[in-house]
Structure formats: C-alpha cells, structure tokens
Scaffold this active site. Structure first.
Site, mmCIF file in Angstrom:
data_model
loop_
_atom_site.group_PDB
_atom_site.id
_atom_site.type_symbol
_atom_site.label_atom_id
_atom_site.label_comp_id
_atom_site.label_asym_id
_atom_site.label_seq_id
_atom_site.Cartn_x
_atom_site.Cartn_y
_atom_site.Cartn_z
ATOM 1 N N ASP A 127 32.882 -0.021 65.444
ATOM 2 C CA ASP A 127 32.311 0.265 64.126
ATOM 3 C C ASP A 127 31.090 0.805 63.799
ATOM 4 O O ASP A 127 30.319 1.881 63.957
ATOM 5 C CB ASP A 127 31.855 -1.187 63.543
ATOM 6 N N ASN B 196 28.803 -15.515 62.584
ATOM 7 C CA ASN B 196 29.898 -16.385 62.570
ATOM 8 C C ASN B 196 30.760 -15.988 63.087
ATOM 9 O O ASN B 196 31.984 -16.158 62.562
ATOM 10 C CB ASN B 196 29.461 -15.537 60.819
ATOM 11 N N HIS C 71 31.839 -12.950 64.559
ATOM 12 C CA HIS C 71 32.954 -11.863 64.222
ATOM 13 C C HIS C 71 32.813 -10.805 65.761
ATOM 14 O O HIS C 71 31.744 -10.746 66.487
ATOM 15 C CB HIS C 71 32.096 -11.011 63.192
ATOM 16 N N GLU D 245 35.310 -9.033 59.487
ATOM 17 C CA GLU D 245 34.300 -10.922 59.628
ATOM 18 C C GLU D 245 35.189 -12.349 59.320
ATOM 19 O O GLU D 245 36.544 -11.652 59.798
ATOM 20 C CB GLU D 245 34.184 -11.120 57.853
HETATM 21 C C1 GLP Z 1 26.480 -6.391 64.320
HETATM 22 C C2 GLP Z 1 27.658 -5.049 65.503
HETATM 23 C C3 GLP Z 1 28.314 -5.434 65.999
HETATM 24 C C4 GLP Z 1 27.441 -6.709 66.891
HETATM 25 C C5 GLP Z 1 26.948 -7.905 66.304
HETATM 26 C C6 GLP Z 1 26.042 -8.675 66.993
HETATM 27 O O1 GLP Z 1 27.033 -6.878 63.311
HETATM 28 N N1 GLP Z 1 28.355 -5.076 64.367
HETATM 29 O O2 GLP Z 1 29.428 -5.060 66.956
HETATM 30 O O3 GLP Z 1 28.021 -7.718 67.993
HETATM 31 O O4 GLP Z 1 25.804 -6.947 65.507
HETATM 32 O O5 GLP Z 1 24.519 -8.019 66.903
HETATM 33 P P1 GLP Z 1 23.357 -8.273 68.071
HETATM 34 O O6 GLP Z 1 24.259 -8.616 69.535
HETATM 35 O O7 GLP Z 1 22.629 -7.675 67.940
HETATM 36 O O8 GLP Z 1 23.462 -10.190 67.954
#
Ligand code: GLP
Length: 233
Positions: free
Chosen positions: A62, A128, A130, A135
């Site tokens: 993404d 959440n 995702h 989402e």
């Molecule tokens: C973002 C990314 C996800 C990732 C999530 C959690 O929203 N788009 O790919 O998994 O954050 O991030 P973190 O690993 O910093 O908790």
C-alpha cells in the site's frame, strides 16, 4: 495457521528471515512487503544478510495518497530507508499515491500483481484487524483499491507524523483478494495493542469486520507473535 511465539521483535525478525531464506533457496521470485514498525527487525535481518536480492521482485501492499516518494512519511521512502537502498531488488513496486487518476493506478497495480504472483507475503496487522490498508467492512473480494482510512488507523499511524492532521486520509491498497493469492503469508504482531485483533483473527468468525480473519482460509499462513500479542489466546 501456524503460530510461532517469540521472546521479542528481534527474535521474530530472525524467524521470519529464516522462513524467507528457505523459500529463496527453493527459487521464489516475488516477495510481498509491508510497512509499519512490525516488519522492521525482519528488514534489518535482510540488510545484514549476504543475500543478493537483485534477481527478485518486491511488491508493497500500500501507499498513502498525496505523499511523494521523497516525503519521509511515504511508504516508498520507508522502504528505501529500511531495505531497498541497502538491498536493491530487480524491480520494486509500490502504488503511486500521486497518480492523477487513482482508480486507474489501482487497476495498473492489479496488472503488476497478475504479472508477478507473490510467493511470500509479509504482513503486519492494525489494532482494528486491518491488513494492508483493508479496513473493517472491506469486501473480501476486493483487489487493489482506493481506501478511506478509519479514524482508528489515522490515530494509530499519527505517531509517525508531527500531528494527526498531517496523516493522509486516503491510501491505495492491495485488496484482501490480492493478498490471499500469495502462496505463503507471514504475519508478525508485537505488543498488547494487537492482542484483541490477534484473538479475533485466530479464533473469531471469518468476517469482513475483522479483515485479518480471512487468513483462517489460507492454506499457508505463519503467525509470529510476542507474549503480549499472544496474551489473549
Ligand atoms: C499500517 C500499514 C499496515 C500495518 C499497520 C500496523 O496501517 N498499512 O500494513 O500492518 O500499519 O503497523 P505497525 O506494525 O506499525 O503496528
């Protein structure tokens, strides 16, 4: 789903790297990459390794809409900083968040994915539930699409920005259907704030309300968790 519990994020990164190395030795071509803090120790292992990635392709999940690749908050910048500058791949793809026609960009990305089926996909998870930027409520049928980020995700990701108003409100993300085509998926989660999502992902119903729950239906998923993320299991 195979669960692997680790002491901390460093050990998790080492383990994920060992899994990847095995696949590289068996000849895989394309690695799906994720951003966020969870894969950082994994990327450090790749950087520190002697593996040459110049014959492999990387495809990211993404990108934020509206951030250019030289913006330090963009996922393009993140990937350069933490991996790609030190370990260049043959080709590395991320969605273009500056594209004039974002829907056309999403379709282009689907073509990239068709041409480069993902052998090994790295995932983190949002609190959440995702994955990528899919989402809660996103159809499991979605391929790459334009996403309106939820308030929860904007708040969670605001730690990387000066203030939450600076967090982009939209992103382009591979969809759940795209992620599910990856042959092997390795999801990493660390910390107590992931515990509820992890419990739902593993034991809960498969529901679009918790996007990661779809992984119950994938034949080859490995989940790497520290004690805190596994504390509700
Ligand atoms: C973002 C990314 C996800 C990732 C999530 C959690 O929203 N788009 O790919 O998994 O954050 O991030 P973190 O690993 O910093 O908790």
């Amino acid at each position: 789903m195979r669960l692997l519990r680790v002491k901390d994020q460093k050990e998790g990164g080492r383990l994920a790297f060992a899994l990847l190395k095995e696949k590289i030795d068996s000849g895989i071509q394309t690695i799906g990459l994720a951003t966020g803090s969870s894969p950082l120790s994994f990327y450090q292992e790749l950087v520190d390794s002697s593996i040459d990635f110049s014959k492999l392709t990387s495809i990211n999940l993404d990108e934020y809409v509206g951030l250019s690749p030289d913006n330090p908050q963009s996922y393009s910048y993140f990937m350069k900083e933490h991996l790609l500058e030190s370990k260049p791949f043959k080709e590395s793809f991320l969605p273009n968040g500056l594209a004039k026609d974002l829907l056309a960009e999403a379709s282009n990305y689907d073509r990239v994915l068709d041409e480069h089926p993902i052998d090994f996909q790295i995932l983190g998870i949002g609190r959440n539930g995702h994955i990528g930027f899919n989402e809660p409520g996103t159809s499991f049928e979605m391929t790459t699409h334009l996403v309106d980020l939820t308030e929860d995700t904007i708040q969670a990701n605001s730690r990387f920005f000066d203030k939450s108003d600076d967090v982009p409100r939209q992103a382009i993300s591979m969809g759940i259907a795209s992620i599910m085509t990856a042959k092997t998926i390795v999801l990493m989660a660390y910390g107590i704030e992931k515990a509820v999502a992890i419990k739902g992902m593993i034991y809960g119903p498969v529901t679009e309300d918790l996007p990661a729950s779809i992984l119950q239906k994938h034949p080859d998923v490995i989940v790497i968790l520290d004690e805190a993320a596994a504390s509700q299991l």
